[in-house]
Motif scaffolding. Structure first.
Motif, mmCIF file in Angstrom:
data_model
loop_
_atom_site.group_PDB
_atom_site.id
_atom_site.type_symbol
_atom_site.label_atom_id
_atom_site.label_comp_id
_atom_site.label_asym_id
_atom_site.label_seq_id
_atom_site.Cartn_x
_atom_site.Cartn_y
_atom_site.Cartn_z
ATOM 1 N N LEU A 91 46.810 35.599 43.273
ATOM 2 C CA LEU A 91 47.350 36.936 43.556
ATOM 3 C C LEU A 91 46.972 37.347 44.969
ATOM 4 C CD1 LEU A 91 46.487 38.938 40.320
ATOM 5 C CD2 LEU A 91 48.707 38.107 41.021
ATOM 6 N N ASP A 92 47.893 38.009 45.669
ATOM 7 C CA ASP A 92 47.542 38.510 46.990
ATOM 8 C C ASP A 92 47.498 40.036 47.027
ATOM 9 O OD1 ASP A 92 50.224 38.852 46.671
ATOM 10 O OD2 ASP A 92 50.796 38.133 48.657
ATOM 11 N N HIS A 93 47.880 40.665 45.918
ATOM 12 C CA HIS A 93 47.832 42.130 45.840
ATOM 13 C C HIS A 93 47.704 42.542 44.362
ATOM 14 C CE1 HIS A 93 52.056 41.074 45.216
ATOM 15 N NE2 HIS A 93 52.159 42.188 44.529
ATOM 16 N N PRO A 94 47.288 43.782 44.117
ATOM 17 C CA PRO A 94 47.166 44.258 42.724
ATOM 18 C C PRO A 94 48.531 44.333 42.037
ATOM 19 C CG PRO A 94 45.977 45.690 44.240
ATOM 20 C CD PRO A 94 46.782 44.761 45.073
ATOM 21 N N ILE A 95 48.524 44.147 40.736
ATOM 22 C CA ILE A 95 49.750 44.227 39.926
ATOM 23 C C ILE A 95 49.461 45.094 38.706
ATOM 24 C CG2 ILE A 95 51.382 42.921 38.513
ATOM 25 C CD1 ILE A 95 50.936 40.538 40.331
ATOM 26 N N ILE A 96 50.412 45.966 38.394
ATOM 27 C CA ILE A 96 50.347 46.769 37.166
ATOM 28 C C ILE A 96 51.438 46.233 36.253
ATOM 29 C CG2 ILE A 96 50.630 49.073 36.174
ATOM 30 C CD1 ILE A 96 49.649 50.194 38.860
ATOM 31 N N PHE A 97 51.106 45.985 35.016
ATOM 32 C CA PHE A 97 52.086 45.412 34.088
ATOM 33 C C PHE A 97 51.854 45.951 32.683
ATOM 34 C CE2 PHE A 97 48.417 42.687 34.164
ATOM 35 C CZ PHE A 97 48.235 42.273 32.858
ATOM 36 N N SER A 98 52.864 45.754 31.848
ATOM 37 C CA SER A 98 52.782 46.177 30.452
ATOM 38 C C SER A 98 52.302 44.985 29.630
ATOM 39 C CB SER A 98 54.152 46.648 29.973
ATOM 40 O OG SER A 98 54.117 46.933 28.599
ATOM 41 N N ALA A 99 51.146 45.146 29.021
ATOM 42 C CA ALA A 99 50.555 44.030 28.285
ATOM 43 C C ALA A 99 51.048 43.971 26.846
ATOM 44 C CB ALA A 99 49.041 44.128 28.313
ATOM 45 N N GLN A 100 50.931 45.084 26.147
ATOM 46 C CA GLN A 100 51.328 45.109 24.735
ATOM 47 C C GLN A 100 52.104 46.389 24.487
ATOM 48 O OE1 GLN A 100 47.558 45.004 22.817
ATOM 49 N NE2 GLN A 100 47.199 42.854 23.253
ATOM 50 N N GLY A 101 53.405 46.264 24.340
ATOM 51 C CA GLY A 101 54.234 47.444 24.085
ATOM 52 C C GLY A 101 54.170 48.418 25.235
ATOM 53 N N ILE A 149 39.856 39.607 43.750
ATOM 54 C CA ILE A 149 38.597 39.849 44.476
ATOM 55 C C ILE A 149 38.435 38.667 45.418
ATOM 56 C CG2 ILE A 149 36.095 40.044 44.292
ATOM 57 C CD1 ILE A 149 36.457 41.237 41.522
ATOM 58 N N ARG A 150 38.266 38.955 46.677
ATOM 59 C CA ARG A 150 38.176 37.902 47.688
ATOM 60 C C ARG A 150 36.730 37.714 48.163
ATOM 61 N NH1 ARG A 150 43.389 37.054 49.006
ATOM 62 N NH2 ARG A 150 44.806 38.801 48.861
ATOM 63 N N GLN A 151 36.407 36.464 48.409
ATOM 64 C CA GLN A 151 35.136 36.107 49.034
ATOM 65 C C GLN A 151 35.462 35.151 50.171
ATOM 66 O OE1 GLN A 151 32.871 34.490 45.738
ATOM 67 N NE2 GLN A 151 31.617 36.328 45.696
ATOM 68 N N ARG A 152 35.070 35.552 51.364
ATOM 69 C CA ARG A 152 35.342 34.760 52.575
ATOM 70 C C ARG A 152 36.830 34.444 52.707
ATOM 71 N NH1 ARG A 152 30.915 32.240 50.212
ATOM 72 N NH2 ARG A 152 28.965 32.870 51.161
ATOM 73 N N GLY A 153 37.672 35.440 52.383
ATOM 74 C CA GLY A 153 39.121 35.295 52.536
ATOM 75 C C GLY A 153 39.820 34.573 51.398
ATOM 76 N N GLN A 154 39.093 34.063 50.442
ATOM 77 C CA GLN A 154 39.685 33.326 49.324
ATOM 78 C C GLN A 154 39.570 34.152 48.050
ATOM 79 O OE1 GLN A 154 41.255 30.397 49.424
ATOM 80 N NE2 GLN A 154 40.893 30.161 51.623
ATOM 81 N N VAL A 155 40.632 34.127 47.240
ATOM 82 C CA VAL A 155 40.580 34.798 45.941
ATOM 83 C C VAL A 155 39.694 33.958 45.026
ATOM 84 C CG1 VAL A 155 41.901 35.562 43.939
ATOM 85 C CG2 VAL A 155 42.859 35.825 46.226
ATOM 86 N N THR A 156 38.621 34.589 44.529
ATOM 87 C CA THR A 156 37.695 33.856 43.661
ATOM 88 C C THR A 156 37.631 34.445 42.255
ATOM 89 O OG1 THR A 156 35.887 35.183 44.529
ATOM 90 C CG2 THR A 156 36.226 33.039 45.546
ATOM 91 N N PHE A 157 37.936 35.729 42.131
ATOM 92 C CA PHE A 157 37.889 36.384 40.828
ATOM 93 C C PHE A 157 39.070 37.341 40.701
ATOM 94 C CE2 PHE A 157 33.418 35.584 41.938
ATOM 95 C CZ PHE A 157 33.046 34.799 40.857
ATOM 96 N N LEU A 158 39.321 37.748 39.470
ATOM 97 C CA LEU A 158 40.343 38.762 39.196
ATOM 98 C C LEU A 158 39.682 39.891 38.413
ATOM 99 C CD1 LEU A 158 43.248 36.421 38.036
ATOM 100 C CD2 LEU A 158 42.970 37.477 40.274
ATOM 101 N N VAL A 159 39.964 41.110 38.809
ATOM 102 C CA VAL A 159 39.437 42.260 38.070
ATOM 103 C C VAL A 159 40.580 42.821 37.223
ATOM 104 C CG1 VAL A 159 39.845 43.902 39.969
ATOM 105 C CG2 VAL A 159 38.178 44.453 38.216
#
Length: 195
Positions: A66-76, A85-95
């Motif tokens: 992912l390069d930006h936040p996304i809002i989506f419908s998960a269940q109904g 979440i980036r560390q040293r320019g690389q995406v390492t985690f997702l919140v």
């Protein structure tokens, strides 16, 4: 590899837990978690899911880079958000943020109440202004009607019939026309009396 990098930096789990806890302190957030790029939970408001793969099938579709936040419908109708979440320019985690629907309903109810109150205030203000304008117009019209009635009953008496013009609208124009008519009648009578 992700577990090794977490173990190598002992401050990282604490930092991730602080991120999750601060997100969960917002009244509109029900829960939050951070996962690695494989979907394994590394920090969460629910401590029983740490180290587990608990994402739904819909959520797993967002495990890509992912390069930006996304809002989506998960269940109904339930919405959620995921952001990198980036560390040293690389995406390492997702919140992952799970909203609090009761807080959303409360906020929406508050917004509706405020909107209705303002609408009622504006309606009341417009009604008062309209009433004041109507009263000023009707007062001037009532004076014209009384004066025209008096002039109709006693056409010889035109003295004291210069009505005051107290506004700048159509009623004022009518009052000025009435004053000119009375003045013209006075002049005609005066020239008839001279002959």
């Amino acid at each position: 590899a992700a577990e090794g990098s977490l173990a190598a930096d002992s401050r990282q789990p604490n930092a991730l837990n602080r991120v999750v806890q601060s997100a969960a302190e917002a009244p509109s957030v029900n829960a939050a978690q951070i996962t690695d790029l494989q979907g394994r939970t590394v920090a969460s408001t629910d401590l029983t899911v740490l180290g587990k793969l608990v994402l739904s099938d819909k959520e797993k579709t967002y495990l890509r880079q992912l390069d930006h936040p996304i809002i989506f419908s998960a269940q109904g109708k339930q919405w959620e958000a995921v952001a990198p979440i980036r560390q040293r320019g690389q995406v390492t985690f997702l919140v992952w943020i799970y909203p609090n629907p009761s807080q959303d309903r409360h906020d929406l109810g508050s917004l509706v109440r405020i909107t209705v109150l303002w609408a009622l205030f504006v309606l009341a203000a417009c009604t008062i202004i309209a009433e004041l304008l109507a009263q000023s117009t009707s007062r001037q019209l009532e004076l014209l009607i009384r004066t025209a009635g008096h002039l109709g009953q006693n056409p010889e008496d035109t003295s004291g019939f210069s009505l005051p013009v107290i506004s700048h609208n159509e009623v004022a124009d009518l009052t000025e026309a009435f004053n000119r008519m009375v003045a013209s009648m006075r002049e005609q009578r005066s020239s008839l009396n001279e002959t």
